[in-house]
Enzyme design. Structure first.
Site, PDB file in Angstrom:
ATOM      1  N   HIS A  47      11.567  -0.832  11.983  1.00 22.65           N
ATOM      2  CA  HIS A  47      10.177  -0.364  12.060  1.00 22.65           C
ATOM      3  C   HIS A  47      10.055   1.134  11.792  1.00 22.65           C
ATOM      4  O   HIS A  47       9.107   1.781  12.225  1.00 22.65           O
ATOM      5  CB  HIS A  47       9.560  -0.776  13.400  1.00 22.65           C
ATOM      6  CG  HIS A  47       9.584  -2.256  13.557  1.00 22.65           C
ATOM      7  ND1 HIS A  47       8.549  -3.061  13.152  1.00 22.65           N
ATOM      8  CD2 HIS A  47      10.564  -3.078  13.977  1.00 22.65           C
ATOM      9  CE1 HIS A  47       8.885  -4.326  13.345  1.00 22.65           C
ATOM     10  NE2 HIS A  47      10.099  -4.363  13.853  1.00 22.65           N
ATOM     11  N   HIS A  57       8.490 -10.000  15.716  1.00 22.75           N
ATOM     12  CA  HIS A  57       8.453  -8.661  16.322  1.00 22.75           C
ATOM     13  C   HIS A  57       7.653  -8.668  17.630  1.00 22.75           C
ATOM     14  O   HIS A  57       8.012  -7.985  18.591  1.00 22.75           O
ATOM     15  CB  HIS A  57       7.822  -7.691  15.312  1.00 22.75           C
ATOM     16  CG  HIS A  57       7.676  -6.278  15.760  1.00 22.75           C
ATOM     17  ND1 HIS A  57       8.684  -5.542  16.350  1.00 22.75           N
ATOM     18  CD2 HIS A  57       6.609  -5.434  15.671  1.00 22.75           C
ATOM     19  CE1 HIS A  57       8.233  -4.323  16.614  1.00 22.75           C
ATOM     20  NE2 HIS A  57       6.992  -4.237  16.225  1.00 22.75           N
ATOM     21  N   HIS A 158      -1.906  -6.892  16.926  1.00 17.39           N
ATOM     22  CA  HIS A 158      -0.832  -7.662  16.280  1.00 17.39           C
ATOM     23  C   HIS A 158      -1.058  -9.165  16.499  1.00 17.39           C
ATOM     24  O   HIS A 158      -0.976  -9.966  15.569  1.00 17.39           O
ATOM     25  CB  HIS A 158       0.537  -7.276  16.851  1.00 17.39           C
ATOM     26  CG  HIS A 158       1.096  -5.969  16.360  1.00 17.39           C
ATOM     27  ND1 HIS A 158       0.694  -4.752  16.847  1.00 17.39           N
ATOM     28  CD2 HIS A 158       2.039  -5.694  15.416  1.00 17.39           C
ATOM     29  CE1 HIS A 158       1.381  -3.790  16.239  1.00 17.39           C
ATOM     30  NE2 HIS A 158       2.200  -4.332  15.359  1.00 17.39           N
TER      31      HIS A 158
HETATM   32  N1  KYN Z   1       9.612   0.156  17.529  1.00 18.84           N
HETATM   33  C1  KYN Z   1       8.917  -0.030  18.674  1.00 18.84           C
HETATM   34  C2  KYN Z   1       9.516   0.232  19.899  1.00 18.84           C
HETATM   35  C3  KYN Z   1       8.820   0.032  21.055  1.00 18.84           C
HETATM   36  C4  KYN Z   1       7.533  -0.405  20.981  1.00 18.84           C
HETATM   37  C5  KYN Z   1       6.917  -0.655  19.792  1.00 18.84           C
HETATM   38  C6  KYN Z   1       7.605  -0.466  18.623  1.00 18.84           C
HETATM   39  C7  KYN Z   1       6.981  -0.738  17.323  1.00 18.84           C
HETATM   40  O1  KYN Z   1       7.662  -0.760  16.343  1.00 18.84           O
HETATM   41  C8  KYN Z   1       5.550  -1.021  17.253  1.00 18.84           C
HETATM   42  C9  KYN Z   1       4.905  -0.804  15.924  1.00 18.84           C
HETATM   43  N2  KYN Z   1       3.624  -1.439  15.946  1.00 18.84           N
HETATM   44  C10 KYN Z   1       5.609  -1.421  14.781  1.00 18.84           C
HETATM   45  O2  KYN Z   1       5.470  -2.614  14.587  1.00 18.84           O
HETATM   46  O3  KYN Z   1       6.231  -0.721  13.999  1.00 18.84           O
HETATM   47 ZN    ZN Z   2       3.489  -3.299  14.117  1.00 15.97          ZN
HETATM   48 ZN    ZN Z   3       6.511  -2.514  12.756  1.00 18.26          ZN
END
Ligand code: KYN
Ligand code: ZN
Ligand code: ZN
Length: 206
Positions: A47, A57, A158
């Site tokens: 991500h 995810h 999401h």
């Molecule tokens: N890497 C994370 C670690 C902790 C909490 C959220 C994320 C995310 O990646 C959320 C983001 N909406 C995502 O999809 O990239």
């Molecule tokens: Zn996301």
């Molecule tokens: Zn993401």
């Protein structure tokens, strides 16, 4: 020709979700050792930068990357400009005729300096997700690191997008992109178990 790169370059300083695995590249097997080639090795969260989310995810029973149709991420896309918002909701689409649009890209300007991970970003509301579903849009792309607020634990956008069959492309660089119709190419890697994948996202004016 004329494809515009709308991806964040991947290098040691690309920003990461707070606490997540940073991007790193090293030459794991240099030419001097292998005798013939340099062989690189990458470590990263899936991500980081410009990437797609697989439903796994945010849903233990959701699809992994390998089960997502690559065609979702290739084809006509409409870019619309929705700047200076704290929330993006269904009514924000009211002035836009999105008939026939299948891939929608939101230029929010909500993450102006990509060298710094943002503290707050506009969030998409479930009402917007429902409207996208009604319109038959199956891909939402945007210039933000998430479709939910940074501190969200519920991940309601999401989930609402997934319920409506809308797939997610995050972290686009849209500074030089004007609203209009484009061809998009942002295919994920075939990471069999992946909960997401980095993409090289490209737009070509139609
Ligand atoms: N890497 C994370 C670690 C902790 C909490 C959220 C994320 C995310 O990646 C959320 C983001 N909406 C995502 O999809 O990239
Ligand atoms: Zn996301
Ligand atoms: Zn993401």
């Amino acid at each position: 020709m004329t494809w515009i790169d709308v991806s964040q370059p991947l290098h040691a300083d690309v920003t990461t979700w707070p606490g997540d695995t940073k991007f790193s590249y090293e030459i794991a097997w240099p030419m001097a050792q292998s005798g013939s080639v340099n062989v690189g090795k990458v470590t990263m969260s899936l991500h980081v930068g410009t990437h797609i989310d697989a439903p796994f995810h945010f849903d233990d029973h959701g699809k992994r990357v390998i089960n997502l149709d690559p065609s979702l991420y290739i084809g006509p896309a409409r870019v619309i400009h929705l700047p200076h918002k704290s929330k993006i909701e269904a009514s924000d689409l009211d002035g836009h005729d999105l008939t026939g649009v299948e891939r929608l890209i939101l230029k929010t300007d909500g993450w102006p300096d990509k060298r710094v991970f943002p503290e707050t970003i506009p969030e998409l509301t479930p009402s917007l997700a429902d409207r996208l579903g009604e319109l038959g849009i199956f891909l939402i792309g945007l210039d933000l690191p998430s479709v939910d607020a940074i501190d969200s634990k519920e991940m309601s956008a999401h989930h609402a997008l997934a319920r409506n069959g809308v797939h997610i492309l995050e972290g686009l660089v849209l500074d030089d992109i004007l609203p209009g119709d484009y061809d998009l190419n942002a295919v994920p890697l075939p990471i069999v178990e992946g909960d997401g994948s980095p993409v090289r996202a490209l737009l070509r004016p139609m």
